[in-house]
Design a protein around this motif. Structure first.
Motif, mmCIF file in Angstrom:
data_model
loop_
_atom_site.group_PDB
_atom_site.id
_atom_site.type_symbol
_atom_site.label_atom_id
_atom_site.label_comp_id
_atom_site.label_asym_id
_atom_site.label_seq_id
_atom_site.Cartn_x
_atom_site.Cartn_y
_atom_site.Cartn_z
ATOM 1 N N LEU A 191 37.351 46.206 122.567
ATOM 2 C CA LEU A 191 35.917 45.941 122.452
ATOM 3 C C LEU A 191 35.347 46.724 121.271
ATOM 4 N N ARG A 192 34.568 46.049 120.432
ATOM 5 C CA ARG A 192 33.923 46.727 119.314
ATOM 6 C C ARG A 192 32.618 47.351 119.806
ATOM 7 N N LEU A 193 32.597 48.677 119.848
ATOM 8 C CA LEU A 193 31.413 49.386 120.324
ATOM 9 C C LEU A 193 30.355 49.456 119.234
ATOM 10 N N PRO A 194 29.089 49.470 119.614
ATOM 11 C CA PRO A 194 28.021 49.629 118.623
ATOM 12 C C PRO A 194 28.075 51.037 118.035
ATOM 13 N N PRO A 195 27.410 51.266 116.905
ATOM 14 C CA PRO A 195 27.415 52.596 116.272
ATOM 15 C C PRO A 195 26.883 53.666 117.225
ATOM 16 N N LYS A 212 16.282 51.067 114.811
ATOM 17 C CA LYS A 212 17.652 51.260 115.292
ATOM 18 C C LYS A 212 17.865 50.563 116.636
ATOM 19 N N VAL A 213 16.871 50.655 117.501
ATOM 20 C CA VAL A 213 16.984 50.002 118.805
ATOM 21 C C VAL A 213 17.002 48.485 118.635
ATOM 22 N N ILE A 214 16.168 47.960 117.739
ATOM 23 C CA ILE A 214 16.164 46.511 117.476
ATOM 24 C C ILE A 214 17.543 46.063 116.965
ATOM 25 N N GLN A 215 18.123 46.836 116.059
ATOM 26 C CA GLN A 215 19.453 46.513 115.541
ATOM 27 C C GLN A 215 20.503 46.532 116.648
ATOM 28 N N LEU A 216 20.365 47.496 117.565
ATOM 29 C CA LEU A 216 21.297 47.566 118.693
ATOM 30 C C LEU A 216 21.141 46.339 119.591
ATOM 31 N N GLU A 217 19.893 45.946 119.865
ATOM 32 C CA GLU A 217 19.641 44.761 120.689
ATOM 33 C C GLU A 217 20.216 43.505 120.031
ATOM 34 N N GLN A 218 20.050 43.404 118.735
ATOM 35 C CA GLN A 218 20.582 42.237 118.022
ATOM 36 C C GLN A 218 22.102 42.211 118.090
ATOM 37 N N ARG A 219 22.713 43.376 117.985
ATOM 38 C CA ARG A 219 24.176 43.440 118.045
ATOM 39 C C ARG A 219 24.680 43.081 119.439
ATOM 40 N N LEU A 220 23.968 43.567 120.468
ATOM 41 C CA LEU A 220 24.399 43.303 121.844
ATOM 42 C C LEU A 220 24.051 41.886 122.289
ATOM 43 N N GLY A 221 22.976 41.327 121.741
ATOM 44 C CA GLY A 221 22.585 39.978 122.111
ATOM 45 C C GLY A 221 21.625 39.902 123.273
ATOM 46 N N TYR A 222 21.018 41.025 123.649
ATOM 47 C CA TYR A 222 20.019 41.014 124.724
ATOM 48 C C TYR A 222 19.052 42.186 124.526
ATOM 49 N N LYS A 223 17.870 42.040 125.135
ATOM 50 C CA LYS A 223 16.828 43.046 125.014
ATOM 51 C C LYS A 223 17.124 44.226 125.943
ATOM 52 N N LEU A 224 16.834 45.423 125.461
ATOM 53 C CA LEU A 224 16.999 46.642 126.255
ATOM 54 C C LEU A 224 15.665 47.174 126.767
#
Length: 318
Positions: free
Chosen positions: A3-7, A40-52
């Motif tokens: 699994l490719r983990l986010p930064p 940074k949070v928006i980028q993480l949400e985009q990478r994961l594909g769902y809202k946090l």
């Protein structure tokens, strides 16, 4: 397939925002801008594909995925931080990074460090002297000597001694001006702090107003951006300083400065501050014990009552 983990950085920003339920408070803790945390949070949400988060007007709410993710990220980051800290303590146990204010370093700590080195030569000190207090969670400071109580969670704060504020003058200038009461300061040049919000700053305007003295113009005089420069100016007959006991006690004790008017105001305390999770670090224990020993000696030898009330300039006029 792995699994490719986010930064890691984006997970760190998410954890802080989720813990505070606020981008603003997370930014304050991380010492970055609110917009940087949000992005940074928006980028993480985009990478994961769902809202946090659900963004509300004045606060945040975790979504269902965010609620599931937060405890795992919080636990993982905590474990990582603790492990790295333990490894660092083992590999660098003889190195200690100490924070304090520049004026405090020059006037109080530096003259005493030779004593520490002679007693503990196996500990190498790295002194960081800056105006702003460090974030103990995110920076490399092991222990801080802070003026006033540092409002940071997870820290242990040990009171070393109380501080006091009082006017001081050189003996030669006092002989010339003969200042007997606060109203006489109209004949003197006042030495000011040009950074009134700094931790070691003092305010002549406030001091005079509290004594009902309004005829003295505080706009004149000399201004300095460090408290020890004010002490130096007073020693060189440039004017009257509103000094802090911790910075002027040695000069008062040796007669190079004299306090005025029997007017001593108790102020903030001086604290040793470090993370609770580092309380068992041998170097921190050693340095903190040495600080407490020096603090007791300072209070005993430079006792505020002995210094101020034994000064000849403080004798009540006949």
């Amino acid at each position: 397939m792995s699994l490719r983990l986010p930064p890691l950085e984006s997970l760190r920003y998410f954890e802080a925002a989720a813990r505070h339920l606020s981008f603003t408070l997370a930014a304050d803790e991380l010492c970055i801008s609110q917009s940087a945390v949000s992005q940074k949070v928006i980028q993480l949400e985009q990478r994961l594909g769902y809202k946090l988060f659900e963004r509300r007007t004045r606060h945040l709410l975790l979504t269902a995925p965010g609620t599931r993710l937060y405890p795992a990220v919080h636990s993982a980051l905590g474990l990582l931080s603790e492990t790295l800290g333990n490894i660092g303590a083992l590999t660098q146990r003889n190195k200690l990074t100490v924070y304090c204010m520049p004026s405090f370093a020059n006037r109080w700590l530096m003259p005493r460090l030779q004593d520490f080195h002679s007693k503990h030569p196996h500990i190498d000190l790295h002194l960081i002297a800056e105006f702003n207090e460090p974030n103990f969670h995110n920076e490399t400071v092991d222990i801080g000597i802070c003026h006033g109580f540092a409002d940071q969670h997870g820290t242990e704060q040990r009171l070393l001694f109380r501080d006091y504020v009082y006017p001081v003058i050189s003996p030669s200038l006092q002989q010339t001006l003969e200042l007997r009461e606060p109203a006489d300061l109209s004949r003197a040049i006042l030495l000011h702090d040009s950074l009134p919000q700094a931790k070691l700053a003092t305010s002549w305007q406030k001091w005079l107003a509290e004594r009902g003295i309004h005829h003295i113009d505080c706009s004149g005089g000399y201004r300095f951006n460090q408290a020890d420069l004010i002490v130096g100016a007073a020693l060189n007959d440039r004017g009257v300083a509103l000094g802090r006991h911790v910075l002027v006690a040695d000069e008062v004790a040796n007669g190079h400065l004299i306090p005025l008017f029997k007017d001593v105001v108790e102020d903030d305390g001086v604290y040793a501050v470090f993370l609770k999770k580092l309380a068992n670090n041998p170097s921190i224990q050693t340095f903190c014990a040495w600080l407490e020993e020096q603090a007791k000696t300072f209070e005993r030898e430079d006792c505020i009552e002995k210094i101020c009330h034994s000064s000849p300039s403080l004798a009540t006029p006949a």
